[in-house]
Design a protein around this motif. Structure first.
Motif, PDB file in Angstrom:
ATOM      1  N   LYS A   1       0.824  -1.203   0.000  1.00 62.76           N
ATOM      2  CA  LYS A   1       0.000   0.000   0.000  1.00 62.76           C
ATOM      3  C   LYS A   1       0.862   1.259   0.000  1.00 62.76           C
ATOM      4  CE  LYS A   1      -3.595  -2.271   2.756  1.00 62.76           C
ATOM      5  NZ  LYS A   1      -4.258  -2.287   4.086  1.00 62.76           N
ATOM      6  N   LEU A   2       0.439   2.242  -0.787  1.00 62.81           N
ATOM      7  CA  LEU A   2       0.990   3.586  -0.732  1.00 62.81           C
ATOM      8  C   LEU A   2      -0.016   4.449   0.015  1.00 62.81           C
ATOM      9  CD1 LEU A   2       2.340   3.979  -4.381  1.00 62.81           C
ATOM     10  CD2 LEU A   2       3.638   3.400  -2.322  1.00 62.81           C
TER      11      LEU A   2
ATOM     12  N   GLY B   1      -6.283  -0.564  -9.938  1.00 64.39           N
ATOM     13  CA  GLY B   1      -5.697  -0.831  -8.640  1.00 64.39           C
ATOM     14  C   GLY B   1      -6.776  -0.886  -7.580  1.00 64.39           C
ATOM     15  N   GLU B   2      -6.357  -0.806  -6.338  1.00 63.27           N
ATOM     16  CA  GLU B   2      -7.317  -0.833  -5.238  1.00 63.27           C
ATOM     17  C   GLU B   2      -7.044   0.337  -4.315  1.00 63.27           C
ATOM     18  OE1 GLU B   2      -8.741  -3.815  -1.606  1.00 63.27           O
ATOM     19  OE2 GLU B   2      -7.629  -4.612  -3.335  1.00 63.27           O
TER      20      GLU B   2
ATOM     21  N   PRO C   1      -3.026  11.107   1.867  1.00 66.82           N
ATOM     22  CA  PRO C   1      -4.289  11.753   1.494  1.00 66.82           C
ATOM     23  C   PRO C   1      -4.285  12.153   0.015  1.00 66.82           C
ATOM     24  CG  PRO C   1      -3.449  12.666   3.550  1.00 66.82           C
ATOM     25  CD  PRO C   1      -2.359  11.810   2.981  1.00 66.82           C
ATOM     26  N   GLY C   2      -5.333  11.758  -0.709  1.00 67.54           N
ATOM     27  CA  GLY C   2      -5.494  12.149  -2.102  1.00 67.54           C
ATOM     28  C   GLY C   2      -4.811  11.256  -3.110  1.00 67.54           C
ATOM     29  N   ILE C   3      -4.168  10.175  -2.661  1.00 72.57           N
ATOM     30  CA  ILE C   3      -3.387   9.364  -3.595  1.00 72.57           C
ATOM     31  C   ILE C   3      -4.258   8.611  -4.596  1.00 72.57           C
ATOM     32  CG2 ILE C   3      -3.216   7.318  -2.075  1.00 72.57           C
ATOM     33  CD1 ILE C   3      -0.198   7.216  -3.100  1.00 72.57           C
TER      34      ILE C   3
ATOM     35  N   TRP D   1      -3.581   3.517  -1.715  1.00 71.34           N
ATOM     36  CA  TRP D   1      -3.735   2.892  -3.027  1.00 71.34           C
ATOM     37  C   TRP D   1      -2.725   1.765  -3.130  1.00 71.34           C
ATOM     38  CZ3 TRP D   1      -0.489   2.166  -7.266  1.00 71.34           C
ATOM     39  CH2 TRP D   1      -1.109   1.680  -8.424  1.00 71.34           C
ATOM     40  N   ALA D   2      -3.151   0.649  -3.720  1.00 71.41           N
ATOM     41  CA  ALA D   2      -2.255  -0.491  -3.923  1.00 71.41           C
ATOM     42  C   ALA D   2      -2.320  -0.917  -5.384  1.00 71.41           C
ATOM     43  CB  ALA D   2      -2.653  -1.660  -3.017  1.00 71.41           C
ATOM     44  N   ASN D   3      -1.154  -1.235  -5.933  1.00 75.36           N
ATOM     45  CA  ASN D   3      -1.086  -1.654  -7.333  1.00 75.36           C
ATOM     46  C   ASN D   3      -1.442  -3.132  -7.440  1.00 75.36           C
ATOM     47  OD1 ASN D   3      -0.685  -1.851 -10.029  1.00 75.36           O
ATOM     48  ND2 ASN D   3       1.549  -1.701  -9.951  1.00 75.36           N
TER      49      ASN D   3
END
Length: 436
Positions: A143-144, A398-399, A147-149, A410-412
């Protein structure tokens, strides 16, 4: 059989069936019309498109770096310029002329071959977070976090990737494609960037695709309308002991909230889905003072324009009645007043499912191996839909989780599929001519 690398799925010969997944509506089976299956099958068989789709997958690492870079540039409400200027530079580096329009949107046009139409592809620059919010990206597993990603820096990456691979692989279209990084999508920005695009004298736009959210299945065709207000109850103010008896704006506001909540709460129990919320409140100077001002911000939404007007009328009546009641109770001084300012008006509407843009979005979703789901929402697409212009909002892949919170991530996880879907939809809608 899938093409290598990008996990693209071919269409079966029979028409595919979809499940309508709009909350509050009856589920029914929907058909992708054969012409659009045939069109998408031809596009995905073109060797140039195959190479471009593989390229999208190969760009994963570069796109992750770009996502972090954009996320860490603050873009608070009404202060998107720093991110906008950086994004304009990225588009120019990719070989397409871009500039900021009068309101701050980043706009770049990729000319077509004289088809006469313009397809707009839009992701929003702004976030909901105030200036000074820590937007440093940190990693937790895959996960990255920042806020706002996902909402909507990832959408900006998607648009940049699309224009890069279109140029790199010679994916020319019949119609122009207008790439836009919009301002003011969130909150009281009130879609000001897209409203500016559709102003009198603005660019002619024949179809509109917003990239917002992450899911691969989303095909929005229903724009939820909203009314938003800032309400200010005003009085002379004074000492809580010495001036006791003056009209109290805080008491009036509390009474107004109670009346509105009681009546609106009953109203929304039946009929098309309608919601309301008091999102922010404030006012006063100290605990031992009668405030000279108490304020709140109110959000109302509905699937149907008529019901939005009706709950708005309930709100207006509650404000007026509460004011009168509080003025009756005051023992001294001048009457308190109320100022009701509309700070947001998002239009609503529906795009029929047999509209070519929606059918192409279904077909592009199927092409990347996902099952399309119709959805509703309040996005940049609202403006186009309300004007009768074909529009949809799809995800960036992504998720993602926790949008509008400090814990957003966000996760790729197969993130390339969202970009591939968006690319295929743009090619189909803008008139890409596949090789025979």
């Amino acid at each position: 059989m899938p093409l290598p690398g990008h996990r693209l799925r071919r269409f079966a010969a029979p028409a595919a069936l979809l499940l309508l997944a709009i909350p509050g509506l009856t589920a029914q089976e929907l058909e992708i019309l054969p012409d659009y299956e045939t069109e998408m099958a031809a596009i995905t068989a073109d060797p140039r498109v195959v190479a471009a789709l593989d390229d999208v997958l190969a760009m994963d690492e570069e796109n992750e770096r770009l996502l972090i870079e954009l996320t860490e540039i603050e873009a608070p409400p009404f202060k998107e310029e720093k991110r906008a200027l950086h994004y304009r530079g990225l588009i120019r580096e990719a070989g397409l002329d871009a500039d900021l329009d009068e309101i701050g949107n980043v706009v770049a046009r990729r000319a077509g071959r004289g088809g006469g139409r313009t397809v707009a592809v839009v992701a929003h620059l702004d976030t909901v977070f105030p200036e000074g919010t820590d937007v440093t990206v940190r990693r937790e597993g895959d996960k990255l976090m920042a806020p706002g990603i996902a909402d909507d820096a990832r959408g900006l990456v998607t648009i940049l990737t699309i224009l890069q691979v279109m140029d790199r692989h010679g994916l020319d279209t019949r119609d122009d494609v207008l790439f836009v990084g919009s301002v003011g999508e969130e909150g009281i920005g009130d879609l000001r960037g897209v409203k500016h695009l559709f102003r009198d004298g603005g660019p002619s736009i024949d179809a509109f695709i917003a990239i917002d959210g992450t899911t691969n299945t989303r095909v929005l065709n229903h724009a939820i309308g909203s009314h938003r207000y800032r309400v200010r109850f005003l009085g002379p103010g004074g000492h809580s002991w010495g001036a006791f008896g003056l009209g109290n704006p805080a008491h009036a506001m509390a009474r107004a909230i109670k009346l509105f909540d009681d009546r609106a709460g009953e109203y929304v129990t039946a009929g098309a889905r309608t919601t309301y919320s008091i999102g922010r409140i404030g006012g006063g100077t100290s605990v031992n003072s009668i405030p000279f001002e108490s304020w709140m911000e109110v959000d109302m939404r509905s699937m149907e324009p008529g019901r939005l007007k009706e709950i708005d009328a309930i709100f207006q009546a509650a404000m007026t009645e509460a004011l009168a009641e509080q003025n009756e109770l005051r023992r001294d001084g001048e009457e308190i007043t109320v100022d009701i300012e509309m700070i947001g008006n998002r239009p609503s509407g529906i795009v029929p499912i047999d509209t070519p843009l929606i059918q192409r979005a279904f077909a592009a979703t199927r092409a990347v191996g996902a099952e399309p789901e119709l959805s509703m929402g309040s996005t940049d697409s609202n403006v186009a839909i309300s004007l009768g212009i074909p529009a949809t909002t799809i995800g960036s892949g992504g998720e993602g989780f926790g949008a509008h919170s400090l814990h957003e991530w966000w996760a790729n996880r197969d993130g390339h599929l969202g970009i591939q879907k968006a690319l295929l939809l743009v090619l189909a809608e803008a008139g890409f001519e596949a090789a025979n």
